[in-house]
Design an enzyme around this catalytic site. Sequence first.
Site, PDB file in Angstrom:
ATOM      1  N   TYR A  86      32.581  57.399  11.782  1.00 16.21           N
ATOM      2  CA  TYR A  86      32.511  58.752  11.197  1.00 16.21           C
ATOM      3  C   TYR A  86      33.594  59.016  10.145  1.00 16.21           C
ATOM      4  O   TYR A  86      34.490  58.227   9.964  1.00 16.21           O
ATOM      5  CB  TYR A  86      32.419  59.835  12.263  1.00 16.21           C
ATOM      6  N   GLU A  87      33.429  60.123   9.439  1.00 14.15           N
ATOM      7  CA  GLU A  87      34.324  60.489   8.332  1.00 14.15           C
ATOM      8  C   GLU A  87      34.355  59.394   7.257  1.00 14.15           C
ATOM      9  O   GLU A  87      35.376  59.097   6.674  1.00 14.15           O
ATOM     10  CB  GLU A  87      35.728  60.775   8.878  1.00 14.15           C
TER      11      GLU A  87
END
Lengths: 605, 263
Positions: free
Chosen positions: A442-443
């Site tokens: 993620y990110e």
Amino acid sequence: MAQVIADRRDVEFVLHEQLNVGDLSQHEKYAEFNKKTIDMVIKEARNLAIKEILPTLKEGDEQGVKFENGQVTTPESFKRAYELLCEGEWTALPEDPEWGGGGMPRSVALAAGDYFNGANYGFMMYAGLTHGAALLVEHFGTEAQKQTYLRKMYTGVWGGTMLLTEPEAGSDVGALTTTAVKNDDGTYSITGSKIFISSGEHDLCENIIHPVLARIEGAPAGTKGISLFLVPKFRVNPDGSLGEFNDVVCTGVEEKMGLHSNATCSLTLGGKGKCIGTLLGEENKGMRAMFLMMNEARLLVGLQGFGCASSSYMNAINYARERVQGRHLLKMMDHSAPSVPIIQHPDVRRMLITMKAYVEGMRSLLYYTGYLSDLITTSDSDEEKAKYQGMIDLLIPICKGYVTDRCWDVCSLGVQVYGGYGYIKEYPQEQLLRDSRILMIYEGTNGIQAMDLLGRKLGFNKGKPIMDLMGEIQKTLVQAKEFESLQPMAASVEAALNKLGEVAMHLGGKAMSPEVLTAFAYAHPFLEVSGDVVLSWLLLWRATVAARKLEKGAKKKDQAFYEGQIKSAEYFTQSVLPVSQGKMRSILAANAAAIEISEDAFGGK
Amino acid sequence: MNIIVLVKQVPDTESLLEVDTANATVNTQNVKWIINPYDEYAIEEALQIKEAKGAGSVTVVAVGPDRSEQALRTALAMGADTAVLVNDAAAEGSDALGIAKVLAGVIKEMPYDLVIAGVRAVDDDGYQVPAAVAEYLELPLVTAVIKQELGEGKITCHQLVEGGSLVVEAPLPMLFTAQKGLNEPRYASLPNIMKAKKKPLEKKRLADIGLDAALVGTGSAKVAISALALPPERKGGKMVTGDTPEALAAELVRLLKEEAEVL
């Protein structure tokens, strides 16, 4: 008793002996934060993290979040821990006190965050995402938006999220389809579906404020037509009280491999046509706003992974000291020889020193990156500010991509040191490994981090940031070479640095040639070796500080610690960097098999 | 209402303690220091009383070397208003009575309605200092309090006794000691940590409180520690072997008699 989460001597070392963050107090903005105060802040953060947050780790994993009728219930123990976190005002440490922040240097906030995230980052994410969302409000909000939301968010009374991902728009944000239609009163009606929203719905706060990426009707396609909106779960009346439900409906939570205690939600906005948002920043400039916040978010993800790795190492070293099994290798044939603690076995020592060196190097990297922000704050020179910002931008993909990759490795070793017990739920090691896996995704996946480094950061401003970073590394080399014992280590770092320069030129050139695809097939290996070189530098820096202290005659209690610093640098420069050199040779050779292989040749059809 | 809380700095229970056998003391070189946990109950109770009254002050008092200032700062970060540290080399090596003389000497110069202390300190577990302070100040003393109700000029304390609790009443001013269960001590909040360093912390010497140095310190101590040792390391357990329950029991009894020598 053994320490947990983070070695406090090491935290103090980076803050006060490597970075000397107490000196920031010479600047009026940080005048309050002398060494004594910093120590007190860290001590109390540690106290709260160990006594109240760490105990929620296992329960949070086992209970997970419950989804029922659109409501998400967080693990039972989170309520009290969240209350204490907010009461103590630990939720927005580096932000402006005017809006409820703690006003402290980012480097110090990272050290406090080290303990909080290491204790339970799934829990901390409820507050962490709020902090990120509030930063958007602070930077891009109108005075009215700030008055309405900012203090309540920085103090944790209201939660915050980031609504970016959609089923068909993850890594490719430009493909998103959530729409915004302007109303007569200047607000917007929002319609769309978002997925994978961390902390998207929960019961810790009375309201949740969602920054939402959406496309205004008629806006250009792709990322150029994306705008940012503030969408509260409950509308806020002019007097600040909560109004009616804003048609943000949670339709489910994901069942995941780890991170069970943080709700990963699917949200439907405006399913009944009653979801109202206000524009945050300018029309069609939503992506630019997101980019400004990305450094912050990615540094936090690095810290989340780091918390898992540091905890895993603390557990492993304690376990290896206590767990007795097997005779000493030199007494293998002597059946009367006693069993020894497993820390005496060479392969266990190999794992432990690997974990130690990475954990220490990564702690320095993360704090250093925060410290660069502090230098921007305290500098009067625009040129210096630009230099530090360039270095931060360059280091961010390493802080996120490289760090979370290595944290996964460290947590995996943390399981291995425990043997079979590492794999079972009686001990925290397997949870730390599971929890750390999402961080590589993620990110911005670590593949995207690698592309960011190679495609964007490397050539930025004609390569000035990387030259600046190399300049900093050179400074450490000069200092390290003053110590005869460190010269072989400095030589390894220097050789690796020179090779990295060569690799960067070569790969950077290839990325702008017809061989661009091959170049990007080596983006991730390039991220890895860049991280290795940066870590070797930070470890050499640590060793230089330690050598200086030992030379001056360190207190007895510090001797083992300083010797440990030198051993970490020795291990990394002599056992890891040679492998990095091999990787760099493979990048220079840039074999194109991954690109040339036909899709059919992958088989499996 | 002015409340005085007695605070002692003790080694963190997480610290790895080493005994300095030559000097019959604990080697403090590697020790991290904390507020005695029972004193945290005392501080918390004082803060709650002050908050309930909406007026008054909480003063924390300690005797000790420079490092004791950290414990007092932590108490200030919890919310205490002022602190006094008596730091005098002449007081080093005092026994409980010596420390109590110093504390009583400081306190009698200050206005107060109530003194609260921890029921005991977790380092040397003496239980004596608060009682001796009460004696020197000629104050009523109630120990091991788990609940209290302040009345007009008096206080009702629930004292933990074996198998139950005793309810006793005392006139103010008085001294009571806090037992676990009295309350849940608060954590220092970030704003209070920042405020703590600006709060007054007064340092005093024995001369400042008019106490003759000959009355305290090693020389006047009535108690001397002759030796200090860590508990023996626990050895591995022993499995009793035998074919029948009777044989096992017989062997166990034999071992208890002959080896453990407890029967």
